[in-house]
Design a protein around this motif. Structure first.
Motif, PDB file in Angstrom:
ATOM      1  N   THR A 362       0.857  -1.188   0.000  1.00 28.74           N
ATOM      2  CA  THR A 362       0.000   0.000   0.000  1.00 28.74           C
ATOM      3  C   THR A 362       0.895   1.241   0.000  1.00 28.74           C
ATOM      4  N   ARG A 363       0.336   2.357  -0.405  1.00 31.72           N
ATOM      5  CA  ARG A 363       1.082   3.629  -0.320  1.00 31.72           C
ATOM      6  C   ARG A 363       1.029   4.110   1.124  1.00 31.72           C
ATOM      7  N   LEU A 364       2.207   4.411   1.655  1.00 30.48           N
ATOM      8  CA  LEU A 364       2.292   4.882   3.048  1.00 30.48           C
ATOM      9  C   LEU A 364       2.424   6.391   3.052  1.00 30.48           C
ATOM     10  N   ILE A 365       1.605   7.035   3.863  1.00 26.77           N
ATOM     11  CA  ILE A 365       1.691   8.492   3.994  1.00 26.77           C
ATOM     12  C   ILE A 365       2.137   8.794   5.420  1.00 26.77           C
ATOM     13  N   PRO A 366       3.396   9.273   5.553  1.00 22.35           N
ATOM     14  CA  PRO A 366       3.922   9.492   6.902  1.00 22.35           C
ATOM     15  C   PRO A 366       3.147  10.582   7.633  1.00 22.35           C
ATOM     16  N   PRO A 367       3.102  10.507   8.944  1.00 21.28           N
ATOM     17  CA  PRO A 367       2.336  11.494   9.714  1.00 21.28           C
ATOM     18  C   PRO A 367       3.097  12.800   9.889  1.00 21.28           C
ATOM     19  N   SER A 368       2.427  13.766  10.464  1.00 24.65           N
ATOM     20  CA  SER A 368       3.002  15.095  10.673  1.00 24.65           C
ATOM     21  C   SER A 368       4.143  15.068  11.684  1.00 24.65           C
ATOM     22  N   ASN A 369       4.064  14.166  12.644  1.00 26.70           N
ATOM     23  CA  ASN A 369       5.124  14.095  13.653  1.00 26.70           C
ATOM     24  C   ASN A 369       5.218  12.671  14.186  1.00 26.70           C
ATOM     25  N   ARG A 370       6.318  12.378  14.844  1.00 24.99           N
ATOM     26  CA  ARG A 370       6.510  11.086  15.485  1.00 24.99           C
ATOM     27  C   ARG A 370       5.365  10.824  16.469  1.00 24.99           C
ATOM     28  N   TYR A 371       4.942   9.589  16.590  1.00 24.72           N
ATOM     29  CA  TYR A 371       3.874   9.150  17.507  1.00 24.72           C
ATOM     30  C   TYR A 371       2.467   9.440  17.003  1.00 24.72           C
ATOM     31  N   ALA A 372       2.355  10.027  15.791  1.00 24.22           N
ATOM     32  CA  ALA A 372       1.032  10.105  15.164  1.00 24.22           C
ATOM     33  C   ALA A 372       0.918   8.875  14.268  1.00 24.22           C
ATOM     34  N   TRP A 373      -0.288   8.519  13.846  1.00 24.82           N
ATOM     35  CA  TRP A 373      -0.366   7.331  13.004  1.00 24.82           C
ATOM     36  C   TRP A 373      -0.078   7.638  11.541  1.00 24.82           C
ATOM     37  N   PHE A 374       0.453   6.623  10.830  1.00 24.62           N
ATOM     38  CA  PHE A 374       0.657   6.676   9.385  1.00 24.62           C
ATOM     39  C   PHE A 374      -0.699   6.396   8.736  1.00 24.62           C
ATOM     40  N   HIS A 375      -0.870   6.932   7.539  1.00 26.72           N
ATOM     41  CA  HIS A 375      -2.042   6.561   6.747  1.00 26.72           C
ATOM     42  C   HIS A 375      -1.547   5.688   5.614  1.00 26.72           C
ATOM     43  N   TRP A 376      -2.378   4.797   5.166  1.00 26.13           N
ATOM     44  CA  TRP A 376      -2.023   3.975   4.005  1.00 26.13           C
ATOM     45  C   TRP A 376      -3.246   3.836   3.128  1.00 26.13           C
ATOM     46  N   GLU A 377      -3.006   3.610   1.857  1.00 25.43           N
ATOM     47  CA  GLU A 377      -4.131   3.449   0.932  1.00 25.43           C
ATOM     48  C   GLU A 377      -3.705   2.645  -0.271  1.00 25.43           C
ATOM     49  N   THR A 378      -4.670   2.004  -0.894  1.00 23.95           N
ATOM     50  CA  THR A 378      -4.434   1.270  -2.133  1.00 23.95           C
ATOM     51  C   THR A 378      -5.773   1.070  -2.830  1.00 23.95           C
ATOM     52  N   GLU A 379      -5.726   0.521  -4.052  1.00 26.11           N
ATOM     53  CA  GLU A 379      -6.963   0.169  -4.744  1.00 26.11           C
ATOM     54  C   GLU A 379      -6.924  -1.322  -5.042  1.00 26.11           C
ATOM     55  N   LEU A 380      -8.102  -1.930  -4.971  1.00 26.44           N
ATOM     56  CA  LEU A 380      -8.215  -3.360  -5.272  1.00 26.44           C
ATOM     57  C   LEU A 380      -9.263  -3.532  -6.355  1.00 26.44           C
ATOM     58  N   THR A 381      -9.054  -4.531  -7.211  1.00 25.53           N
ATOM     59  CA  THR A 381     -10.106  -4.895  -8.157  1.00 25.53           C
ATOM     60  C   THR A 381     -10.322  -6.393  -8.046  1.00 25.53           C
ATOM     61  N   LEU A 382     -11.532  -6.802  -7.782  1.00 27.81           N
ATOM     62  CA  LEU A 382     -11.840  -8.227  -7.652  1.00 27.81           C
ATOM     63  C   LEU A 382     -12.685  -8.629  -8.854  1.00 27.81           C
ATOM     64  N   ALA A 383     -12.109  -9.496  -9.694  1.00 27.76           N
ATOM     65  CA  ALA A 383     -12.734  -9.826 -10.978  1.00 27.76           C
ATOM     66  C   ALA A 383     -13.937 -10.757 -10.825  1.00 27.76           C
ATOM     67  N   ASN A 384     -13.893 -11.610  -9.805  1.00 25.00           N
ATOM     68  CA  ASN A 384     -14.939 -12.631  -9.668  1.00 25.00           C
ATOM     69  C   ASN A 384     -15.818 -12.384  -8.456  1.00 25.00           C
ATOM     70  N   LYS A 385     -17.070 -12.807  -8.586  1.00 25.11           N
ATOM     71  CA  LYS A 385     -17.981 -12.659  -7.461  1.00 25.11           C
ATOM     72  C   LYS A 385     -17.585 -13.600  -6.317  1.00 25.11           C
ATOM     73  N   GLY A 386     -18.034 -13.262  -5.125  1.00 20.05           N
ATOM     74  CA  GLY A 386     -17.745 -14.140  -3.989  1.00 20.05           C
ATOM     75  C   GLY A 386     -17.620 -13.388  -2.689  1.00 20.05           C
ATOM     76  N   TYR A 387     -17.303 -14.131  -1.645  1.00 19.69           N
ATOM     77  CA  TYR A 387     -17.055 -13.560  -0.311  1.00 19.69           C
ATOM     78  C   TYR A 387     -15.554 -13.329  -0.171  1.00 19.69           C
ATOM     79  N   TYR A 388     -15.190 -12.144   0.236  1.00 22.19           N
ATOM     80  CA  TYR A 388     -13.773 -11.803   0.411  1.00 22.19           C
ATOM     81  C   TYR A 388     -13.574 -11.182   1.779  1.00 22.19           C
ATOM     82  N   GLU A 389     -12.346 -11.269   2.262  1.00 25.03           N
ATOM     83  CA  GLU A 389     -11.966 -10.485   3.429  1.00 25.03           C
ATOM     84  C   GLU A 389     -10.759  -9.647   3.038  1.00 25.03           C
ATOM     85  N   ILE A 390     -10.831  -8.373   3.357  1.00 22.71           N
ATOM     86  CA  ILE A 390      -9.648  -7.534   3.179  1.00 22.71           C
ATOM     87  C   ILE A 390      -8.857  -7.633   4.473  1.00 22.71           C
TER      88      ILE A 390
END
Ligand SMILES: Nc1nc2c(c(=O)[nH]1)N[C@H]1C(S)=C(S)[C@@H](COP(=O)(O)O)O[C@H]1N2
Ligand SMILES: [Mo]
Length: 427
Positions: A362-390
């Motif tokens: 995933t893309r990591l977005i560093p926080p404003s300062n130490r001890y804050a949390w990082f943000h992360w993001e990505t995109e997914l494409t699921l071609a087939n129907k079904g039950y999934y867990e991220i």
């Protein structure tokens, strides 16, 4: 295109959130006498309370209405009203900096009257014990010290307790007893230096104005003097730019970055610098302590094999998509979240949709300062129907990653098992 499924899996019980209209009458409906009796406060019947003969000033603290402190916050999953404990669903925690109205609340006792009325009269913060000069500081005194602002993750040691197997009694936190708000205040170090810490200082013993309903020892914890002297450890006066709200510790609270929330004393009015490890009830026995070696689930090691819980472990949260959404096959799904790691540094967050066979970065977005949390993001494409867990799995710069199965401890502390969000894909 996404729409909400009608049948949610049973492990996401967010519909239990208390609606506006029902909580208002909570005390009335419960019957004050019955409530007091059930809390074990008085024996059967407290007639004066029942007949409304005690005015507000004399009302036993257990009868404080959480509403006076702005609780519950809208959308909260409330675990208990007295003392008040409530959290938010992960998808409501998507903000980089958690707004106050989405910050969980964890109280061991009632909220002090002073906090509710935002009344500073007679308030002082006392610094005593192993110091050369005892201090009793007013709010004006504190405001004369340099003011520091930081975003800091605050997470209850028991966050994720409901995910432990076998189950553990105590507030059944799901994943939302965590937030990262902006805190402003004075460095604890500056205050301790003003008092002059003696070489004999080992630990702090922190006290607040809240008192337990059962007349027992007040909630008090402490931190090693090294952590107290760290430049990031604060006596916070503001949360997200505002005077501390009643529920979060007015007029001051500790912010001990990276460490479990119980270290962050609210309604702070005394720091007792000690020449020994703080030995209050909440520092002892099995309270906020974890085994020194791994134990089999359900085992209880002898108390001498328990150590004080301090820093959090590497962890992540999926804030998007919301649990149990339905997507169309072949569409792009935005996946987002946060990652944090106590005293270490987040290195990467991977996600999987096939139960851990394959992982994507995933893309990591560093926080404003130490001890804050990082943000992360990505995109997914699921071609087939079904039950999934991220699945999301964070790892840190020491090579430690989140476990797939939760290591067990008797009180359900420091849970950091990977977060799994179920979704379904339709043709
Ligand atoms: N005085 C006092 N401080 C306290 C507590 C408390 O009950 N009394 N609870 C602690 C715990 S266990 C946690 S997780 C955090 C919760 O902070 P919050 O309610 O602002 O989220 O406050 C800590 N500080
Ligand atoms: Mo906590």
């Amino acid at each position: 295109m996404m729409r909400k499924r009608t049948h949610k899996p049973s492990f996401t019980d967010w519909h239990k959130t208390v609606p506006e209209s029902t909580r208002r009458d909570f005390l009335a409906k419960a019957g004050k006498t019955a409530l007091l009796a059930s809390l074990g406060v008085f024996g059967a019947g407290c007639e004066a309370v029942d007949r409304g003969l005690l005015d507000r000033g004399l009302t036993p603290v257990v009868l404080e209405d959480p509403q006076a402190a702005g609780l519950p916050k809208p959308g909260m999953l409330v675990h208990s009203e007295i003392p008040f404990n409530g959290e938010f669903a992960p998808h409501l925690l998507n903000d980089d900096v958690t707004p106050t109205e989405r910050h969980f609340v964890r109280n061991n006792s009632g909220i002090p009257e002073r906090a509710i009325s935002q009344d500073l009269r007679g308030w002082k913060l006392v610094i005593d014990g192993e110091v050369h000069k005892e201090l009793a500081l007013s709010m004006e005194d504190l405001l004369r010290f340099p003011q520091v602002t930081m975003d800091v993750v605050l997470e209850c040691a028991g966050n994720g307790r409901s995910l432990f197997v076998p189950g553990i009694s105590g507030t059944p936190w799901q994943r939302g007893a965590v937030a990262c708000s902006e805190w402003t205040g004075v460095r604890l170090r500056d205050i301790l230096q003003a008092a002059g810490v003696k070489p004999s200082a080992v630990y702090t013993g922190n006290y607040g104005e809240d008192l337990p309903n059962d007349g027992g020892e007040p909630f008090s914890r402490g931190i090693p003097i090294e952590k107290a002297m760290d430049a990031h450890t604060l006596i916070a006066l503001k949360m997200n730019g505002e005077v501390l709200p009643a529920a979060h510790g007015f007029p001051t609270r500790l912010i001990v970055p990276g460490w479990i929330g119980s270290a962050m004393q609210k309604w702070l009015n005394r720091i007792w610098v000690r020449d020994t490890v703080h030995d209050s009830e909440k520092m002892s026995g099995y309270s906020y302590r974890v085994p020194v070696y791994p134990i089999a689930p359900g085992d209880k090691p002898p108390v001498e094999d328990m150590r004080i819980a301090t820093a959090w472990r590497v962890k992540s949260l999926i804030t998007q998509p919301e649990s149990s959404l339905e997507f169309s096959a072949g569409t792009s799904i935005a996946v987002k979240g946060h990652a944090w790691a106590g005293e270490t540094q987040i290195d990467k967050v991977l996600v999987s949709t096939d139960f851990g066979l394959q992982w994507q970065e995933t893309r990591l977005i560093p926080p404003s300062n130490r001890y804050a949390w990082f943000h992360w993001e990505t995109e997914l494409t699921l071609a087939n129907k079904g039950y999934y867990e991220i699945w999301a799995r964070a790892s840190d710069n020491t090579g430690t990653a989140q476990p797939f199965s939760q290591p067990w401890n008797p009180k359900g502390y420091l849970g950091n098992v990977i977060h799994r969000v179920p979704i379904s894909v339709v043709a």
